[in-house]
Write an enzyme that holds these catalytic residues in place. Structure first.
Site, PDB file in Angstrom:
ATOM      1  N   GLN A 271      16.423  24.810  -4.029  1.00  0.00           N
ATOM      2  CA  GLN A 271      17.329  24.785  -4.247  1.00  0.00           C
ATOM      3  C   GLN A 271      18.169  25.592  -3.123  1.00  0.00           C
ATOM      4  O   GLN A 271      17.961  27.065  -2.172  1.00  0.00           O
ATOM      5  CB  GLN A 271      16.972  26.003  -5.277  1.00  0.00           C
ATOM      6  N   PHE A 297      10.113  15.393 -10.601  1.00  0.00           N
ATOM      7  CA  PHE A 297      11.102  15.223  -9.307  1.00  0.00           C
ATOM      8  C   PHE A 297      10.744  17.214  -8.845  1.00  0.00           C
ATOM      9  O   PHE A 297      11.987  17.788  -9.449  1.00  0.00           O
ATOM     10  CB  PHE A 297      12.650  15.502  -8.717  1.00  0.00           C
ATOM     11  N   GLU A 318       5.757  14.251  -7.621  1.00  0.00           N
ATOM     12  CA  GLU A 318       7.121  14.457  -6.568  1.00  0.00           C
ATOM     13  C   GLU A 318       6.566  13.358  -5.443  1.00  0.00           C
ATOM     14  O   GLU A 318       5.076  12.889  -4.899  1.00  0.00           O
ATOM     15  CB  GLU A 318       6.715  15.955  -5.469  1.00  0.00           C
ATOM     16  N   ASP A 362      14.229  17.911 -13.033  1.00  0.00           N
ATOM     17  CA  ASP A 362      14.971  17.677 -11.717  1.00  0.00           C
ATOM     18  C   ASP A 362      15.357  16.784 -10.897  1.00  0.00           C
ATOM     19  O   ASP A 362      15.303  17.078  -9.964  1.00  0.00           O
ATOM     20  CB  ASP A 362      14.818  19.625 -10.815  1.00  0.00           C
ATOM     21  N   CYS A 389      22.742  18.210 -11.316  1.00  0.00           N
ATOM     22  CA  CYS A 389      23.741  18.456 -10.224  1.00  0.00           C
ATOM     23  C   CYS A 389      24.798  17.131 -10.122  1.00  0.00           C
ATOM     24  O   CYS A 389      25.651  17.882  -9.463  1.00  0.00           O
ATOM     25  CB  CYS A 389      23.061  18.634  -8.846  1.00  0.00           C
TER      26      CYS A 389
END
Length: 431
Positions: A271, A297, A318, A362, A389
């Site tokens: 982030q 994710f 991931e 995410d 996002c």
């Protein structure tokens, strides 16, 4: 201009209606939508059409005839020319209201009933970025892409970034300018920890063999002692992912966040807002606890590490090679397990009857693929937290999840990107 499109008046006085996603603001000329950057709602603007399309037009403001009370002087000397920021001319309170309105309208268009109140997670709106990537112009000056074109705008400052990143950028630029044009990289990147005590650099070059990588790193470290590692990435003209061909120093740094020192390797996602990471993690995890949680994710394990303190078992999924080694390292000594698969492959392989108490996801800006969204509704975890996002892909995916039996419990705008149009959302869902 298309021959069947109605021509617009080249210059006209119009009133700006509202913000739109992407950084511009909306006006209308006889019903036709006109996107005008660097303006604000309620302003009367004398504008000039620069691109007249069939569905809409793009304009530049020639004169702000009646300014909004929310208009302020931009902090950065490059604002307006540089394409990095969109809202520096608006008060921070106004910026937050624009993003709330955009988020709500985007969800409503997808027929997703949003919460009556959108909670806002906010922090210091300046100096927040822990990562930057800049291109180099023909003279070797680092800069961002222009707001109006792909031209490079050389920078002398970047007030939204950690000061260490700017100092490193300017120092690297001075070293690169001394090189012959054929030996210069095309782009540079820098990533630092919250306290600006450690720094990683990336140099992106098509002619990687000609770039004096070791020399530049050593000279840069002499000026910027926080530099602990660097990578040279060879890129080609085909748009394929870059390939690391050389390293200098360490390949990772330790990033203190949410009570833990995360290993973050060069090129791994983390982030970007150094002021809000702790609160952001706390807001996502909240008071959730139980037997099994999935972190999809997962990146380097920002959420999974915290989940391991309140769940008996955590599975962190991931697929990015830049993140998986750090993910395994960050979860060592906990009850969490790293799974090196794409989210879709993981969901396809879940044993029938396995039901996590919580799923945190995410995804990248593209959101979920259709099959993953459908599989999540079939798995039917009682609680889900979707971190997004991009409001458009969020709205699309929420439509699928809601149709599959979920309800939105709360909606939070996490303003990880002040001064820009980008917005992060945290959606809590419950069956």
């Amino acid at each position: 201009m298309p021959t069947d499109a109605k021509p617009l008046t080249p210059e006209r006085l119009l009133t700006i209606e509202k913000p739109i996603y992407g950084g511009a603001f909306l006006a209308r000329d006889e019903g036709k939508a006109i996107f005008v950057p660097l303006t604000l709602p309620s302003e009367q603007v004398r504008l000039r059409i620069v691109d007249d399309k069939r569905s809409h037009a793009i304009a530049e403001a020639e004169e702000i005839v009646a300014p909004s009370p929310d208009r302020i002087a931009p902090v950065c000397q490059h604002f307006g020319a540089c394409g990095g920021c969109n809202y520096q001319h608006a008060s921070y309170e106004a910026q937050l209201s624009y993003k709330q309105a955009i988020l709500r309208e985007t969800l409503e268009r997808a027929k997703v009933a949003a919460s009556e109140q959108i909670e806002v997670l906010r922090g210091e709106p300046w100096g927040y970025r822990n990562r930057i990537r800049l291109a180099l112009d023909a003279d070797g000056n680092p800069g961002y892409r222009s707001r109006r074109s792909h031209a490079i705008v050389p920078i002398a400052e970047c007030p939204i970034s950690a000061p260490l990143l700017v100092r490193a950028t300017l120092a690297a630029g001075a070293l690169i300018r001394e090189l012959s044009p054929g030996a210069r990289p095309a782009e540079v990147s820098f990533f630092c920890d919250k306290d600006e005590t450690a720094l990683l650099a990336g140099f992106f070059a098509s002619g990687a063999a000609k770039f004096p990588f070791e020399h530049v790193c050593s000279e840069l470290a002499a000026q910027i002692p926080q530099l602990s590692g660097a990578a040279l990435i060879a890129e080609d003209s085909e748009g394929r992912p870059g390939r690391t061909v050389a390293r200098w120093g360490t390949g990772s740094l330790t990033y203190m966040a949410a009570g833990f020192g995360y290993r973050v390797d060069h090129g791994a996602f983390f982030q970007v807002n150094r002021w809000l990471v702790d609160d952001f993690v706390d807001h996502v995890i909240a008071a959730h606890s139980g037997s099994l949680a999935w972190d999809l994710f997962a990146g380097v394990g920002l959420f999974a590490r915290k989940l391991a303190a309140s769940f008996t078992q955590v599975v962190a999924v991931e697929s990015s090679p830049a993140s998986t080694a750090a993910l395994v390292h960050n979860l060592s000594g906990t009850t969490a397990t790293a799974v090196k698969l794409t989210t879709l492959d993981f969901l396809r392989r879940v044993p029938r009857g396995q039901h996590p108490d919580l799923i945190v996801l995410d995804p990248p800006r593209t959101g979920l693929d259709a099959e993953s969204a459908k599989l999540l509704t079939r798995i039917a975890a009682p609680s889900m937290v979707y971190v997004s996002c991009d409001p458009a892909t969020l709205a699309r995916d929420l439509r699928t999840l809601v149709d599959g039996g979920y309800q939105i419990e709360s909606l939070t705008l996490a303003d990880l990107f002040p001064q820009t149009f980008h917005l992060e959302s945290i959606v809590r869902l419950r069956r």
